[in-house]
Write an enzyme that holds these catalytic residues in place. Structure first.
Site, PDB file in Angstrom:
ATOM      1  CB  CYS A  27      -0.863  -0.263   1.014  1.00 34.70           C
ATOM      2  SG  CYS A  27      -0.336  -0.269   2.915  1.00 34.70           S
ATOM      3  CB  VAL A  28       0.240   4.852   0.567  1.00 32.87           C
ATOM      4  CG1 VAL A  28       1.059   5.840   0.847  1.00 32.87           C
ATOM      5  CG2 VAL A  28      -0.254   4.992  -0.130  1.00 32.87           C
TER       6      VAL A  28
END
Length: 471
Positions: A27-28
């Protein structure tokens, strides 16, 4: 040699080798793994790698915090160096969920339903906070701001309409997300939610008064008396109805010829679900939901110190397991009544406490990497996003996490005794005061002061003078 090749090799070795990885994505800020055997992970070795900021396991996934920007490069190099291959977040979630017990799966389902609608709920909460400032008495003057400056009254009314729409039509939002989660058509979920708040039904907020007066409207379905009531602000009825709707729709889609699906599937599914909802699901879950919220209300009315203490202690550990999503339904039910929620203010202070403990680590540590991570994650927590602070710093060194819980417990006890309520769910950090009823601002600010000072002080003193761990 690629930029992070050595670190990737060390990381894979620490999590049990390439052969221990079922699926992997990112993810981020984090690498997300579905591991075959999490007992093979060497956490100490893993977190000694310079690019690793922390790690934790939740919902069947093992997550390694790398940091924004860097994580994308690390993931690409890992895919290029191994036979793991790229996977989507859904692939990893699906692989991880196979190892979850029924309770964990239920909590994960709630998270999958509520997280997509959070932006709408938080936005509505912030706008309601703005409306509170305009209409609350005793903030700037003895009277409300719109009474001193009447030209602002219509503006406040427009803001209130925009802000309250998400809560007035909450079943439609939940229906959209829930039916999509259960595999049905999300558009039908929206229609189902709108049916449950149709203006021709008795408003759920007027039900108690109508029942006391004996004026509850009734339908006579071939001799069966059914109350014609809506489900404004209710969570459980639309959750159960959405499950039934999606299953009926999927059942019909497999058996109805394609040529007539448009004429059969949606009408039959909605009609059947509507009857089942108004006859059985609605009344039963309406009573159950009110009973659950009534239990929390009773606890915080009769023993507010105990309720605030327990929730203040438990909220951060609940975040680790993902179980905090279950309480979002209770918060939404409480705010749906219009009286406000006493749980969400404690959540907001718990987030701030985690930020304060992380900030203290910036002054405790001699590592420039940890100083930078602590500072940025503290700011993130103060703005309502606690993952970097909790998993990257506090849980990693344990005592900051404990110190944050102590501060949260003290503040939670204080604001519960003071009867602090939030009109809506907003940003769970320092901006949280916007969602608090203006008359409760003073005790809430005192609680905020507690979670700013106590976790910071305890973490700093313990790290400097008690802990033997050199960081």
């Amino acid at each position: 040699m690629q930029k992070y090749e050595q670190q990737v090799r060390e990381l894979l070795e620490a999590i049990g080798g390439e052969e221990n990885v079922d699926k992997a994505t990112h993810c981020v800020t984090r690498l997300r793994f579905a591991l075959k055997d999490e007992s093979k992970v060497d956490s100490e070795k893993l977190e000694s790698i310079d690019i690793v900021k922390g790690s934790f396991s939740t919902n069947g996934q093992f997550q390694v915090i790398i940091g924004q920007g860097t994580v994308d490069q690390v993931y690409r190099e890992m895919v290029a160096m191994t036979d793991i291959g790229e996977s989507s977040k859904d692939d990893v979630k699906s692989a991880g969920s196979k190892k979850m017990n029924p309770f964990q799966k239920a909590v994960k389902t709630l998270a999958d339903i509520f997280i997509p609608i959070l932006p709408a709920i938080v936005t509505a909460g912030l706008l309601l906070g703005l409306n509170n400032i305009l209409t609350g008495e005793g903030i700037f003057f003895d009277e409300a701001l719109i009474e001193v400056y009447p030209q602002w009254a219509d503006m406040a009314e427009i803001i209130n309409i925009i802000a309250s729409a998400a809560f007035a039509f909450l079943p439609a939002l939940i229906g959209w997300s829930a039916v999509r989660r259960f595999g049905g058509s999300d558009l039908l979920g929206i229609v189902l939610g709108l049916i449950m708040v149709h203006p021709d039904l008795l408003n759920a907020w007027a039900y108690a008064d109508a029942q006391a007066a004996g004026d509850v409207p009734m339908w006579n379905l071939f001799g069966l008396e059914v109350e014609a009531i809506g489900y404004q602000g209710q969570v459980l009825p639309v959750l159960f109805a959405s499950y039934i709707l999606s299953k009926i729709e999927l059942f019909l889609r497999k058996r109805v010829p394609d040529a007539i699906q448009l004429l059969v599937v949606a009408p039959v599914a909605l009609l059947a679900t509507g009857f089942i909802t108004f006859v059985a699901i609605g009344p039963l879950t309406f009573a159950l939901g009110n009973g659950i919220t009534g239990g929390f209300v009773w606890l915080f009315d009769v023993l507010p110190a105990l309720g605030g203490l327990v929730y203040g202690i438990m909220y951060a550990p609940l975040v680790i397991t993902g179980m905090h999503h279950a309480f979002l339904a209770v918060d939404l039910q409480l705010t749906g009544t219009g009286d406000g929620t006493f749980l969400w203010p404690i959540l907001a202070l718990s987030n701030i406490a985690q930020g304060s403990a992380a900030l203290a680590m910036m002054f405790v540590s001699r590592s420039e990497n940890l100083k930078g991570l602590s500072g940025t994650s503290a700011v993130s927590a103060y703005l309502g996003v606690t993952e970097p602070a909790m998993f990257g710093v506090n849980i990693r060194y344990r005592y900051p996490f404990v110190c944050a819980i102590i501060g949260s417990a003290i503040a939670g006890t204080f604001i519960s005794i003071s009867g602090v309520l939030a009109s809506a769910i907003g940003v769970g950090g320092i901006p949280a005061f916007l969602s608090i009823f203006p008359q409760d601002w003073v005790p809430f600010f005192i609680g905020m002061f507690i979670v700013l000072i106590v976790p910071f002080t305890l973490t700093y003193l313990y790290g400097k003078f008690v802990s033997k761990e050199k960081i």
